[in-house]
Design an enzyme around this catalytic site. Structure first.
Site, PDB file in Angstrom:
ATOM      1  N   LYS A   1      59.076  63.927  70.911  1.00  0.00           N
ATOM      2  CA  LYS A   1      58.978  65.700  71.435  1.00  0.00           C
ATOM      3  C   LYS A   1      57.510  65.648  71.932  1.00  0.00           C
ATOM      4  CE  LYS A   1      61.166  68.339  68.809  1.00  0.00           C
ATOM      5  NZ  LYS A   1      61.976  69.903  67.928  1.00  0.00           N
TER       6      LYS A   1
ATOM      7  N   ASN B   1      61.684  70.120  74.416  1.00  0.00           N
ATOM      8  CA  ASN B   1      63.134  69.877  73.443  1.00  0.00           C
ATOM      9  C   ASN B   1      63.455  69.542  73.997  1.00  0.00           C
ATOM     10  OD1 ASN B   1      63.043  72.369  73.703  1.00  0.00           O
ATOM     11  ND2 ASN B   1      64.456  72.776  71.633  1.00  0.00           N
TER      12      ASN B   1
ATOM     13  N   GLY C   1      53.994  69.974  64.204  1.00  0.00           N
ATOM     14  CA  GLY C   1      54.988  70.263  65.806  1.00  0.00           C
ATOM     15  C   GLY C   1      55.908  71.458  65.809  1.00  0.00           C
TER      16      GLY C   1
ATOM     17  N   PHE D   1      42.969  73.442  56.981  1.00  0.00           N
ATOM     18  CA  PHE D   1      42.103  74.711  58.134  1.00  0.00           C
ATOM     19  C   PHE D   1      41.775  74.506  59.707  1.00  0.00           C
ATOM     20  CE2 PHE D   1      39.004  77.709  59.064  1.00  0.00           C
ATOM     21  CZ  PHE D   1      40.486  79.044  59.811  1.00  0.00           C
TER      22      PHE D   1
END
Length: 268
Positions: free
Chosen positions: A65, A86, A129, A152
């Site tokens: 992607k 996509n 993603g 984090f």
């Protein structure tokens, strides 16, 4: 006949050809849609050759992607923010247009489930993603998002990127606020290896509905199985999202919006 494809590696498991053929049949569109195995080393050359040979568009799945996005000439806002696409469409001038229909696919499926109302509190597990692709449409649907991830720094970077578009808070997986969540979304890939996101089950018990962006044919995903084991039965896997994002890609290519629920009901 207009040619389309889905590119990925692996690709044999893809339901996209089946879904797109159903969408084409429903809307009386004449088109061919096939699955193509992308080469990890030469994907870019393969994809450009595919379009040079006359293809009209394609879907992109894992792991391409981000790489496909880099090949595009023009982008939708949601693809630009996700830095991944996509869906690619060949424009009349030969340029490649990149879109990301994952997020609008998720929002459309949440609407089908009647799980989407303005100003809800949504907990998203994972900042990879899959998450990047869905944040903008969720924020545009006026959802207040808590984004939790093991790392984090990754969560913080993502939250800062999307902060201009709505209310989003970054937390680590072990510091998720104790509050009611209208929807808990699993966007981690832990289920692919049979695991679940490392989230405290006490947090899950605060949820009202549970959505896994993964799906498994004929069985529950590990995340859905975990929810059910806790007595949490308002659950859905991501098959509806898969059909809905396909319908939005189809609309971009063909200018016709199919009835995705009818196709979902046929195939589920």
């Amino acid at each position: 006949m207009d040619l389309y494809a889905v590119w990925g590696n692996p690709i044999t498991q893809s339901k996209s050809p089946l879904i797109q053929r159903q969408l084409a049949a429903q809307t009386h569109q004449t088109m061919e849609y096939i699955a193509k195995l992308g080469n990890l080393d030469s994907f870019e050359q393969q994809l450009l050759a595919f379009f040079e040979e006359g293809a009209k568009g394609c879907n992109i799945t894992s792991p391409f992607k981000e790489r496909a996005y880099q090949l595009a000439d023009e982008y939708s806002q949601r693809a630009k923010l996700a830095e991944a696409c996509n869906t690619l469409k060949k424009l009349d001038d030969g340029k490649l247009y990149a879109d990301n229909t994952d997020g609008i696919g998720l929002v459309t499926d949440l609407e089908r489930l009647n799980w989407l109302r303005p100003n809800q509190h949504v907990l998203i597990l994972g900042a990879g993603g899959a998450t990047k692709g869905v944040l903008l449409p969720l924020l545009q649907a006026q959802q207040n998002i808590v984004l939790a991830n093991r790392t984090f720094s990754k969560t913080k970077e993502l939250a800062e990127r999307f902060q201009p578009y709505g209310n989003i808070q970054a937390v680590s997986m072990d510091s998720i606020p104790l509050q009611t969540y209208d929807v808990v979304i699993n966007a981690t890939s832990a289920g692919l290896s049979g695991g679940t996101a490392p989230v405290d089950v006490e947090i899950l018990k605060l949820g009202l509905a549970f959505y896994d962006m993964q799906y498994a044919k004929g069985t529950d995903t590990p995340f859905i199985a975990l929810c059910k084991s806790l007595g949490l039965t308002n659950v859905s896997d991501g098959f509806g999202m898969l059909v809905a994002q396909a319908a939005h890609s189809f609309h971009l290519w063909r200018g016709v919006m199919p009835d995705f629920v009818a196709v979902y009901e046929q195939l589920k």
